[in-house]
Design a protein around this motif. Structure first.
Motif, short mmCIF file in Angstrom:
data_model
loop_
_atom_site.label_atom_id
_atom_site.label_comp_id
_atom_site.label_asym_id
_atom_site.label_seq_id
_atom_site.Cartn_x
_atom_site.Cartn_y
_atom_site.Cartn_z
N ILE A 60 0.84 -1.20 0.00
CA ILE A 60 0.00 0.00 0.00
C ILE A 60 0.87 1.24 0.00
CG2 ILE A 60 -1.64 1.35 1.37
CD1 ILE A 60 -2.86 -1.28 2.32
N ARG A 61 1.87 1.26 0.86
CA ARG A 61 2.78 2.41 0.94
C ARG A 61 3.57 2.58 -0.36
NH1 ARG A 61 5.50 5.70 0.01
NH2 ARG A 61 6.78 7.12 1.25
N ALA A 62 3.97 1.47 -0.97
CA ALA A 62 4.74 1.55 -2.20
C ALA A 62 3.91 2.13 -3.34
CB ALA A 62 5.26 0.16 -2.58
N ASN A 63 2.63 1.81 -3.39
CA ASN A 63 1.78 2.25 -4.49
C ASN A 63 1.20 3.65 -4.30
OD1 ASN A 63 1.11 0.06 -6.73
ND2 ASN A 63 1.39 -1.04 -4.80
N ALA A 64 1.24 4.15 -3.05
CA ALA A 64 0.57 5.42 -2.75
C ALA A 64 1.00 6.58 -3.65
CB ALA A 64 0.77 5.77 -1.27
N PRO A 65 2.31 6.81 -3.83
CA PRO A 65 2.70 7.98 -4.61
C PRO A 65 2.90 7.70 -6.11
CG PRO A 65 4.62 7.08 -3.56
CD PRO A 65 3.47 6.18 -3.20
N ILE A 66 2.77 6.45 -6.51
CA ILE A 66 3.11 6.08 -7.89
C ILE A 66 2.05 6.58 -8.87
CG2 ILE A 66 3.50 4.15 -9.46
CD1 ILE A 66 4.54 2.54 -7.15
#
Length: 266
Positions: free
Chosen positions: A94-100
């Motif tokens: 979730i954290r990895a995809n948040a700013p992508i």
């Protein structure tokens, strides 16, 4: 003189007690603001650390013969860990995809959380007296076996979403996000061992050496190495990613948001 199980409880305390101040540092370092929050990781960390510290405390208290009845509770608490550990890996994604840009939306991960909760309820209800009572044992086993199958399904989903996310984070500005996904993939072998142990303990019978309630020294060692150590590797890796991640700020221009490392502002 400490028995083997008592020594393992001491090791658990040594493992998880430092995680509590680490959680505080994560909150201080990254804050708790939308959209690049670390809450999906912090909450499972708190739950897992609390379970392990509580289990270790009860287990050590059970050394007193007058409180020996606490040992069963401590052992059962020690077997709970799959849900928060899987949630740690989901939280990293979730954290990895948040700013992508065009990253996976949050709703993609909601079914994994729902299935994890359902599996936890099934295994907890089925295991409430599985190893201490013969009442409804067949039904309890069916519930727990169904629960572990759901856990395995969630784990497969995590792997698939990690593979989908990996190409999206291979950009310089997504260093933290790339590290998070790599961490998930590197944890796959350890979680595989953990899941295999749980499945084996449920499908091999109560007389198996994999039975978590067994007092056999081999069983105690197997539980320590294949449950506690495997979970701790995932926990420590996730904590390390959060502690060493770049702190980010949100740059708002009109209605648009972008990601920027704090140390790149200067």
């Amino acid at each position: 003189m400490f028995a083997l199980r008592d020594a393992i409880y001491l090791i658990e305390l040594a493992f998880y007690a430092p995680i509590i101040p680490a959680i505080l540092f994560i909150l201080i370092l990254h804050g708790n603001k939308h959209p690049y929050t670390w809450r999906p990781i912090v909450i499972p960390l708190i739950i897992l650390s609390g379970l392990r510290i509580a289990a270790a405390g009860l287990g050590l208290a059970a050394m007193d013969p007058a409180k020996s009845n606490l040992l069963t509770t401590a052992t059962l608490l020690d077997t709970i860990g799959l849900a928060p550990v899987l949630c740690l890996l989901i939280g990293l994604l979730i954290r990895a995809n948040a700013p992508i840009y065009k990253g996976l939306p949050i709703w993609v991960f909601i079914p994994l959380h729902i299935i994890t909760i359902a599996a936890t309820v099934m295994t907890a209800y089925g295991g409430r007296d599985l190893y201490t009572s013969q009442d409804s044992q067949a039904q309890d086993l069916r519930l727990m076996r169904a629960g572990i199958i759901l856990f395995i399904a969630v784990f497969v989903g995590i792997i698939l979403l990690s593979v989908i996310t990996m190409p999206k984070v291979r950009v310089k500005i997504y260093r933290t996000e790339c590290t998070a996904v790599v961490c998930v993939l590197l944890c796959v072998p350890f979680m595989s061992v953990r899941l295999l142990f749980s499945a084996g303990s449920l499908f091999s019978g109560s007389q198996s050496v994999l039975n978590p309630m067994s007092e056999d020294e081999t069983s105690v060692w197997l539980h320590f190495l294949m449950v506690i150590v495997m979970e701790y590797i995932v926990t420590l890796s996730t904590t390390a990613v959060a502690l060493t991640a770049k702190k980010v700020v949100v740059l708002t221009v009109g209605r648009f948001e972008s990601l920027k490392d704090e140390d790149e502002e200067t």
